[in-house]
Design a protein around this motif. Structure first.
Motif, PDB file in Angstrom:
ATOM      1  N   ALA A   1     143.495  35.318 -26.010  1.00 41.18           N
ATOM      2  CA  ALA A   1     143.980  36.403 -25.151  1.00 41.18           C
ATOM      3  C   ALA A   1     143.501  36.247 -23.711  1.00 41.18           C
ATOM      4  N   ARG A   2     142.238  35.931 -23.520  1.00 41.93           N
ATOM      5  CA  ARG A   2     141.658  35.755 -22.195  1.00 41.93           C
ATOM      6  C   ARG A   2     140.723  34.559 -22.228  1.00 41.93           C
TER       7      ARG A   2
ATOM      8  N   LEU B   1     148.412  44.221 -22.878  1.00 37.78           N
ATOM      9  CA  LEU B   1     149.459  43.255 -23.212  1.00 37.78           C
ATOM     10  C   LEU B   1     150.094  42.653 -21.974  1.00 37.78           C
TER      11      LEU B   1
ATOM     12  N   LEU C   1     148.467  39.345 -20.617  1.00 40.12           N
ATOM     13  CA  LEU C   1     148.571  38.077 -21.338  1.00 40.12           C
ATOM     14  C   LEU C   1     149.380  37.097 -20.496  1.00 40.12           C
ATOM     15  N   ARG C   2     148.872  35.897 -20.340  1.00 41.23           N
ATOM     16  CA  ARG C   2     149.476  34.915 -19.445  1.00 41.23           C
ATOM     17  C   ARG C   2     150.666  34.224 -20.114  1.00 41.23           C
TER      18      ARG C   2
ATOM     19  N   PHE D   1     155.281  41.119 -25.990  1.00 38.06           N
ATOM     20  CA  PHE D   1     154.509  40.569 -27.095  1.00 38.06           C
ATOM     21  C   PHE D   1     155.231  40.779 -28.426  1.00 38.06           C
TER      22      PHE D   1
ATOM     23  N   MET E   1     151.046  31.302 -23.289  1.00 46.88           N
ATOM     24  CA  MET E   1     150.030  31.476 -24.331  1.00 46.88           C
ATOM     25  C   MET E   1     150.636  31.191 -25.704  1.00 46.88           C
TER      26      MET E   1
END
Length: 502
Positions: free
Chosen positions: A216-217, A184, A187-188, A157, A191
């Motif tokens: 984030a989701r 962290l 996270l896909r 990230f 994104m």
């Protein structure tokens, strides 16, 4: 009637009877006949008549390579050469082209011209320089820059923020702030992160991060902003609607295609068909006028995103009795159940490993101890690393080292049954884990009192060892008590969902 008149009348008659092809035949064949006629020779006059009898324009598509064909090709070539020789020449007319503009003249002309903006013109966007214009020693920077960055596969990230222009120290601070609300590493990839960078005091330092926003989701957005000179991370939960998706329609010529055309995902349709196949024959019992009914797990976020999950209900409306099956995974008996709480019929035990029987249940001579001992199970020879599977659904009661059994796993089942698996090379389950029939619980080895790779398989009923080959049973799942009441509540909720488009 003279010869010329006779020829004319005959040609006209053939044209009327056979069309153009007859006239063409007359023109070639009759001239040759006339050349052999004494009267025609006398009329035409010697060599002149012979020349007139020659066909100078034969059909170049017939008798290719013959003398007449070559003569016709020569005639064709000569005519083309004559046409090219006598045709008049065309000389290009020279036109005057203006000298291209450059420098100041080009700038002046461009500022005063009008052209379509779609062609890249700058009409009205700029003016030609005049005496009041003073060149800048340094171009000023924008006070704020809005940009976006994408999290790549395997990216960190903080690394994404640094590539976007955020300073290293500030990127680590932001990563720590975000990491307090969301992991962290969850996270896909792909994104998108929207950033706003502020004004910097000089070009030698990175721009400060003023704001950041990303998804984030599925149910969470993260916002980072600068408040009083310090960065603050704010989680923003997203409202989720968990109303299932219900799809109904006619079966038609193909149950699978009709359900897909109605909007059901491929995996949901496959799960639906498998559930029906456990109760009826899809090929014989499903008719085109039947109505399929599918309820699928669905999550709808306030942002507009939709996520579909498992198939919850598999229904089929038929004249000779409807099929209604509901998925139930709460408790000890997951699977498909009808409205009475009766589940699918499960087959009997399966062989836990693919191999050959090396020792049966009963008295035998122990290969290592060298004494006659009662063998309480089956020995199944198999290669090292072969997967060992649960013979039937159960719970892992023990998984670890157990004396002469070596690496050993014991599974507890319903009706007082238990199975044991010994001499494993590696154990793949932990105590307390629920396993399904056919699930891998370990791998073949030769641990404990063993002379080679094999599986020692035992079966107990109420704590007493019995011959595993003597038990082959089928079980029917049935809900009762609190599980049945909760299941009936689920039925009412699923059947109350309105189908799409209704």
């Amino acid at each position: 009637m003279d010869l010329g008149a006779a020829v004319f009348l005959r040609s006209d008659h053939e044209l009327q009877q056979g069309g153009g092809a007859a006239a063409l035949t007359f023109g070639r064949a009759e001239r040759a006949a006339l050349s052999r006629d004494p009267l025609a020779s006398a009329y035409g006059g010697g060599w002149r008549g012979q020349l007139e009898a020659i066909d100078w324009t034969p059909d170049l598509g017939a008798r290719i390579g013959s003398r007449d064909w070559w003569r016709g090709l020569a005639t064709f070539t000569g005519l083309i050469a004559m046409a090219c020789w006598i045709c008049p020449g065309v000389r290009p007319i020279a036109g005057a082209a203006p000298t291209p503009l450059a420098g100041v003249a080009w700038d002046d002309a461009r500022a005063q011209s009008i052209a379509p903006l779609a062609w890249g013109a700058t009409t009205g966007h700029r003016m030609a320089a005049n005496d009041l214009v003073r060149p800048l020693a340094e171009t000023p920077e924008r006070p704020i820059i809005d940009l976006s960055a994408t999290l790549g596969d395997g990216d960190q990230f903080s690394s994404v923020l640094k590539r976007a222009g955020v300073g290293s120290d500030e990127a680590r601070v932001v990563a720590d702030l975000v990491g307090r609300s969301v992991a962290l590493d969850s996270l896909r990839p792909g994104m998108q992160i929207d950033l706003t960078l502020g004004r910097r005091p000089s070009k030698t330092v990175p721009r400060p991060l003023e704001a950041m926003h990303f998804h984030a989701r599925f149910d969470l957005q993260m916002a980072v902003s600068r408040v009083g000179g310090a960065l603050v991370a704010t989680p923003q939960p997203i409202a989720i609607d968990h109303t299932p998706l219900r799809i109904r329609g006619l079966v038609g010529q193909s149950l699978y295609r009709s359900a897909r055309a109605a909007g059901a995902p491929a995996k949901a349709v496959e799960s639906y068909i498998r559930a029906l196949a456990s109760r009826i024959s899809i090929g014989n019992d499903v008719q085109p006028d039947n109505v399929f009914d599918i309820v699928i797990e669905q999550q709808r976020a306030a942002t507009g995103e939709v996520r579909l999950g498992k198939t919850l209900y598999a229904g089929l409306d038929r004249d000779n009795g409807s099929v209604k099956l509901f998925r139930w995974e709460d408790g000890d008996q997951p699977g498909w159940f009808d409205s009475r709480g009766v589940g699918e019929r499960r087959a009997g035990m399966v062989m836990p490993v693919d191999g050959h029987l090396t020792s049966s249940y009963g008295m035998r001579w122990h290969p290592i101890l060298g004494t006659a001992r009662f063998h309480k199970g089956l020995d199944i020879g198999a290669p090292y690393g072969a997967p060992i599977r649960a013979a039937i659904d159960g719970v892992v009661a023990f998984a670890g080292r157990s004396g002469g059994y070596g690496n050993f796993v014991k599974l507890s089942h319903s009706n007082g049954l238990a199975t044991g698996y010994g001499h494993m090379g590696r154990i793949a389950v932990a105590p307390g884990t629920r396993v399904a029939q056919g699930q891998v619980i370990g791998y073949v080895g030769s641990t404990g009192l063993s002379t080679g790779p094999h599986l020692h398989y035992e079966l107990w009923r109420n704590g007493t060892a019995i011959n595993p080959r003597s038990v082959d049973f089928a079980s029917v799942q049935r809900l009762s008590g609190n599980a049945l009441r909760a299941f009936q509540g689920r039925i009412a909720a699923l059947l109350a969902v309105k189908p799409v488009g209704r």
